[in-house]
Structure formats: C-alpha cells, structure tokens
Design an enzyme around this catalytic site. Structure first.
Site, mmCIF file in Angstrom:
data_model
loop_
_atom_site.group_PDB
_atom_site.id
_atom_site.type_symbol
_atom_site.label_atom_id
_atom_site.label_comp_id
_atom_site.label_asym_id
_atom_site.label_seq_id
_atom_site.Cartn_x
_atom_site.Cartn_y
_atom_site.Cartn_z
ATOM 1 N N ASP A 130 0.766 -1.214 0.092
ATOM 2 C CA ASP A 130 0.049 0.195 0.097
ATOM 3 C C ASP A 130 0.675 1.178 0.010
ATOM 4 O OD1 ASP A 130 -2.230 -1.722 -0.172
ATOM 5 O OD2 ASP A 130 -2.140 -1.609 2.277
ATOM 6 N N LYS B 43 1.628 2.516 -4.979
ATOM 7 C CA LYS B 43 2.231 1.898 -6.191
ATOM 8 C C LYS B 43 1.169 2.263 -7.614
ATOM 9 C CE LYS B 43 2.215 -2.174 -4.490
ATOM 10 N NZ LYS B 43 1.978 -1.729 -2.890
ATOM 11 N N GLY C 27 -4.732 -4.322 -3.696
ATOM 12 C CA GLY C 27 -5.593 -3.261 -4.089
ATOM 13 C C GLY C 27 -4.949 -2.069 -4.224
ATOM 14 N N HIS C 28 -4.976 -1.716 -5.773
ATOM 15 C CA HIS C 28 -4.151 -0.485 -6.125
ATOM 16 C C HIS C 28 -5.005 0.697 -6.592
ATOM 17 C CE1 HIS C 28 -0.234 -3.317 -7.056
ATOM 18 N NE2 HIS C 28 -0.652 -3.236 -5.861
ATOM 19 N N GLN D 33 1.927 -5.860 -3.615
ATOM 20 C CA GLN D 33 2.310 -5.891 -1.996
ATOM 21 C C GLN D 33 3.853 -5.177 -2.081
ATOM 22 O OE1 GLN D 33 1.674 -9.361 -3.587
ATOM 23 N NE2 GLN D 33 -0.259 -8.421 -2.978
HETATM 24 P P1 GDP Z 1 -1.145 0.529 -3.547
HETATM 25 O O1 GDP Z 1 -1.691 -0.962 -3.145
HETATM 26 O O2 GDP Z 1 0.505 0.693 -3.366
HETATM 27 O O3 GDP Z 1 -1.038 0.885 -5.034
HETATM 28 O O4 GDP Z 1 -1.596 1.550 -2.499
HETATM 29 P P2 GDP Z 1 -3.153 1.845 -2.128
HETATM 30 O O5 GDP Z 1 -3.838 2.317 -3.110
HETATM 31 O O6 GDP Z 1 -3.528 0.404 -1.307
HETATM 32 O O7 GDP Z 1 -2.984 2.687 -1.127
HETATM 33 C C1 GDP Z 1 -2.573 4.271 -1.210
HETATM 34 C C2 GDP Z 1 -3.575 5.265 -0.578
HETATM 35 O O8 GDP Z 1 -3.014 6.440 -0.716
HETATM 36 C C3 GDP Z 1 -4.570 5.313 -1.927
HETATM 37 O O9 GDP Z 1 -5.939 5.603 -1.248
HETATM 38 C C4 GDP Z 1 -4.013 6.326 -2.848
HETATM 39 O O10 GDP Z 1 -5.164 7.080 -3.359
HETATM 40 C C5 GDP Z 1 -3.628 7.285 -1.582
HETATM 41 N N1 GDP Z 1 -2.560 8.219 -2.034
HETATM 42 C C6 GDP Z 1 -1.550 8.191 -2.922
HETATM 43 N N2 GDP Z 1 -0.520 8.870 -3.069
HETATM 44 C C7 GDP Z 1 -0.949 9.884 -2.020
HETATM 45 C C8 GDP Z 1 -0.480 11.112 -1.411
HETATM 46 O O11 GDP Z 1 0.479 11.740 -1.888
HETATM 47 N N3 GDP Z 1 -1.126 11.608 -0.219
HETATM 48 C C9 GDP Z 1 -2.374 11.042 0.019
HETATM 49 N N4 GDP Z 1 -2.692 11.769 1.209
HETATM 50 N N5 GDP Z 1 -3.148 9.977 -0.361
HETATM 51 C C10 GDP Z 1 -2.224 9.108 -1.287
HETATM 52 P P1 IMO Z 2 -0.928 -4.029 -2.195
HETATM 53 O O1 IMO Z 2 -0.526 -4.601 -3.628
HETATM 54 C C1 IMO Z 2 -0.983 -4.746 1.968
HETATM 55 C C2 IMO Z 2 -1.148 -8.811 3.496
HETATM 56 C C3 IMO Z 2 -2.108 -9.204 4.345
HETATM 57 C C4 IMO Z 2 -1.313 -10.263 5.309
HETATM 58 C C5 IMO Z 2 -0.224 -10.789 4.523
HETATM 59 C C6 IMO Z 2 -0.784 -12.103 3.668
HETATM 60 O O2 IMO Z 2 -2.173 -3.563 -2.428
HETATM 61 O O3 IMO Z 2 0.025 -3.441 -1.667
HETATM 62 P P2 IMO Z 2 -2.320 -12.789 1.739
HETATM 63 O O4 IMO Z 2 -3.948 -12.384 1.429
HETATM 64 O O5 IMO Z 2 -1.470 -12.172 0.566
HETATM 65 O O6 IMO Z 2 -2.024 -13.998 1.992
HETATM 66 O O7 IMO Z 2 -2.090 -12.002 3.094
HETATM 67 O O8 IMO Z 2 -0.042 -9.924 3.311
HETATM 68 N N1 IMO Z 2 -1.137 -8.314 1.989
HETATM 69 C C7 IMO Z 2 -0.920 -6.930 1.739
HETATM 70 N N2 IMO Z 2 -0.906 -5.770 2.686
HETATM 71 N N3 IMO Z 2 -0.967 -4.340 0.530
HETATM 72 C C8 IMO Z 2 -1.197 -5.690 -0.083
HETATM 73 O O9 IMO Z 2 -1.294 -5.470 -1.340
HETATM 74 C C9 IMO Z 2 -1.047 -6.860 0.501
HETATM 75 N N4 IMO Z 2 -1.585 -8.221 -0.062
HETATM 76 C C10 IMO Z 2 -1.377 -8.940 0.926
HETATM 77 O O10 IMO Z 2 -2.654 -8.099 4.830
HETATM 78 O O11 IMO Z 2 -0.757 -9.604 6.192
HETATM 79 MG MG MG Z 3 -3.170 -1.534 -1.732
#
Ligand code: GDP
Ligand code: IMO
Ligand code: MG
Length: 430
Positions: free
Chosen positions: A13, A16, A40-41, A228
C-alpha cells in the site's frame, strides 16, 4: 529503451498504483507479474477513484498493452467483475488486456482453506491474510498435483480434472477441521461455472512469456507493476507474516519470464512513514494518538479488506534493506502530506537487539519482534503541502526530512507525492 519496475519497499500500500499510472505515459506495456486479488491499487483519474486488484494500473491509457503474467494467481470471477466495473465506467478493456495461460487459478476451495487455516492456527498471532485464497493457490502451484492453470480450463478434460481435485479437496478440508456441512464443493457445478468464466476470458488469454520476450528484444518500453511490498516477500520478507509470492524486485523475472538483466530502472516506492495490515512485528508502530493521527489523515484503511492499517514512523533500517534487495535506482516518497500537521517526526535509524545497535534487518521474525527502534527526531513543517508542485516550494523542514531519508537509504528521490491525484506530484530535480 527503458524497462522499469515499480516495487513497494514496505509492507504494501505504498501507493504503487498512483506511480504506475504516472509512469505509464512513458511506457508501451504494463505488466502485473505476482500476487492476485490480495492487491488493491488505487488510481485517481480526473478526481475519480479506481481500485484495481488484478488489472494493471496502466489500463487507463488505451494505447498501452496491459499484461497479467504467469506469476499471478488469478481469480476469474473477481477479474471479470473488475473488467465489468471498469467498462461500466467508460474504461476500455479489450485487446489491451492480455492474460497468461500459465497463471494459476484461484478456485472455491482456496477460500475455504484460507479461512480454515486461520481458524486452526488462531491460538497464536494469525498472519491475518486478505482471505482471497492467495496462499492456498500458491501452495497448490508449488505442490503441482492439485493445481489448475488458466490454460487447463480450455482442455476437454477440464470437468474431469475438477471432479478429481474436488474429491481430494473434500478430504483436505475435513482434515483442516471443516464440519460436514461446511464442505459444499460440487465438482460438476464448479466446472460449469468456471467453464463460463473461461469462455468470457478467452479473447484475452495468450502466451505472455513469448509476447514479453519478443517485446524486450524489440526494444519496447515495459513497466513492471509490483504488488504488495518487499517486506511481504515470501523468501526475503518478515516470514511467516508475508504473502506467498516474491513481492520484492526478485519476483520480476520469475513472475514474468523476462530476465532481470533487461530491467534498466527500478523505482522503489515508500510512504513517508510506515503502515502494515495484518499480523507480524512492526518495530516503529505507534499504537497511540500519533498512529491514529496518521491513520485519519492518510485514510489508512485497507483497499481490499477495509481493515484499519497499523501506522508508525519511517523505518530506515527496513527500507534500506529492501532498497538494496530490490536493486532500487531511485525512490518515490508518497503521502508526504499526511505528515503536514505533526510538530516533530521520528525516523528509525538503527535497532537495538541484545544490548547492541544494529543496522542490518534481522532475518528471524522473533528477533525483529524484540528489537527496540533507535530514533532520530526532526522538526515537522506544519504547513499544507497538498497544493505544492515544485521541489523548490517545499517547506525547508520537509526538504530536510526527505534529504535525510535519501541519505539513509543511499538513493536519490525522484518523485514526491503530496496527494492522491495525478497532479499532486513533485518531480525532483536531478
Ligand atoms: P498500492 O496498493 O501501493 O497501490 O496503494 P493503495 O492504493 O492500497 O493505498 C494508497 C492510498 O493512498 C490510496 O488511497 C491512494 O489514493 C492514496 N494516495 C496516494 N498517494 C497519496 C499521497 O501522496 N497523499 C495522500 N494523502 N494519499 C495518497
Ligand atoms: P498491495 O498490492 C498490504 C498482507 C495481508 C497479510 C499478508 C498475507 O495493495 O500493496 P495474503 O492474502 O497475501 O495471503 O496475506 O499480506 N497483504 C497486503 N498488505 N497491501 C497488499 O497489497 C497486500 N497483500 C497482502 O494483509 O498480512
Ligand atoms: Mg493496496
């Protein structure tokens, strides 16, 4: 020709999705190569927010070819729901999405196994998986005998293969403690249901390894989208509190089939602080008002499961380890704006273990559990950064904070993000 990979350097998270969307403009092909619907991107396009689990974050530019490579574990039902959601919102998903026939398929019993194992091992600290059947599907891949790849779904013997696996899985589920009424697997129904999914996905299915090898040899610009983060890597992360694939940079060649020597630029993605979802040690965790402040400002709730994310200070020991492990060339520091209001910030620069200071990341999770973070304190900037677009406009203390991160990780910072939108990005001068 640039072949770039985007790798999360913490526990996932790191935003990316935002960076992949940004960098897609400079590439012709975007590839997901590991993980599955546990990812979840988030991509924010023109103020509209999209959550992607399996589809590469390059999908918003129709001229870009998106590829789901063989290292991904694929839940066809959730992939089709994602396709329907995107097309319903006006995003084109047609020939621009290609899926490997080598990708392993997540099937109903994988969800049962994820749930039952969590229940069985519930006495200790649970891994706290996303319950998307990821670990069980990868386990079957490595075990081979009970695995199904996407390409298998187009074979005449697919229904018999499913019946055969269902018989074995019923015994396995019972062994994992399922009561008779919890074992509802019906081979005929599953084969029919998944046969339907296979028919819908057929236009997208291809040998993506051959496609990508041709593409690198033709000098195409490719972007690899990690899922991840490196600390969740099955081999190099905080085992066993990890995911079941190589989520650090080492996963690119194995998951895509493209030799690592072709990757010319590795962008390491970091939050300006640290978060984690699920179980496992987290040395800089702030289970207090500071952690809650970060959670509130950063909206730190899981994209997939909505679980509150654990929040804490930037851990430079862990990030330095994953920066080296993933061969990072440059860093993108995300969510800097989340720290805007804090009067002072801490960075963990070393750990104390058994009375000694260490800067190497411990290989055993129980050692990591026992470390005491050694902090350096820096003044905050207490100024809104969300509307800033140039490095020179950043508050002095924010510049100092970023410079210290760069120094500790020994890599330049190329991108700083101050909000979820594409526009809320600062490209740092080289
Ligand atoms: P990913 O899994 O690495 O793609 O990241 P996620 O989407 O799970 O989580 C990142 C969260 O931060 C999302 O809700 C984005 O919309 C938000 N986000 C991304 N860049 C920024 C930033 O610079 N500032 C803030 N406040 N939120 C951001
Ligand atoms: P993105 O791509 C954050 C974590 C789960 C758990 C561990 C194992 O959005 O960054 P799994 O279901 O993969 O067997 O769970 O990994 N986990 C993540 N945490 N971002 C993710 O993906 C994750 N995908 C798995 O919370 O601790
Ligand atoms: Mg994510």
């Amino acid at each position: 020709m640039p072949v770039t990979s985007v790798i999360g350097l913490q526990w996932g998270d790191e935003a990316k999705g935002k960076i992949v969307d940004l960098l897609t403009g400079q590439h012709e092909i975007v590839v997901r190569y590991q993980g599955g619907s546990n990812a979840g991107h988030t991509v924010v396009v023109g103020g509209e927010s999209f959550k992607l689990s399996l589809i590469p974050s390059g999908i918003f530019r129709p001229s870009v070819q998106c590829v789901i490579a063989g290292g991904v574990v694929l839940n066809p039902k959730s992939l089709l729901a994602e396709i329907d959601d995107l097309t319903g919102r006006g995003v084109q998903v047609a020939e621009n999405l290609m899926i490997s026939d080598r990708a392993h398929v997540v099937l109903p019993w994988h969800f049962d196994e994820d749930r039952l194992l969590d229940r069985l091992c519930g006495a200790g600290e649970a891994i706290g998986t996303t319950m998307r059947g990821i670990g069980p599907c990868y386990r079957d891949k490595v075990g081979r005998s009970l695995a199904v790849r996407l390409g298998d779904m187009y074979r005449d013997d697919f229904p018999q293969r499913i019946e055969q696996i269902v018989e074995a899985k019923k015994k396995i589920l019972a062994g994992l403690g399922a009561t008779p009424d919890e074992i509802t697997l019906d081979g005929t129904k599953i084969a029919e249901e998944y046969g339907g999914y296979a028919a819908r996905l057929a236009p997208h299915v291809a040998d993506t390894t051959a496609y990508l090898l041709d593409a690198v040899e033709a000098g195409k610009k490719i972007l690899f989208e990690g899922a991840q983060g490196a600390l969740l890597d099955i081999d190099h992360g905080t085992f066993p509190f990890v995911t079941s694939s190589n989520s650090s940079g080492v996963g690119v060649p194995s998951g895509s089939g493209v030799p690592g020597r072709h990757v010319t630029r590795v962008v390491g993605i970091l939050k300006a602080y640290t978060t984690r979802v699920g179980g496992g040690p987290f040395p800089t965790e702030q289970d207090n008002a500071t952690g809650q402040h970060i959670r509130d400002r950063g909206n730190e709730y899981g994209t997939v499961t909505r679980r509150p994310r654990r929040c804490g200070w930037f851990d430079a020991v862990a990030a330095r380890y994953t920066t080296r492990l993933s061969g990072v060339d440059e860093l993108a520091v995300m969510l800097l704006d989340v720290l805007d209001e804090l009067p002072e910030l801490k960075i963990c620069t070393a750990y104390e273990l058994n009375g000694k200071q260490i800067t190497d990341f411990p290989s055993h999770v129980e050692d990591l559990r026992r470390v005491q973070p050694v902090y350096e304190t820096l003044p905050g900037w207490q100024q809104d950064t969300t509307s800033l677009r140039r490095a020179g406009d950043l508050p002095e203390n924010a510049t100092k904070y970023l410079a210290r991160l760069s120094q500790l990780l020994d890599r330049p910072i190329g991108i700083v993000s101050v909000g979820p939108d594409r526009e809320q990005t600062i490209l740092m001068e080289k």
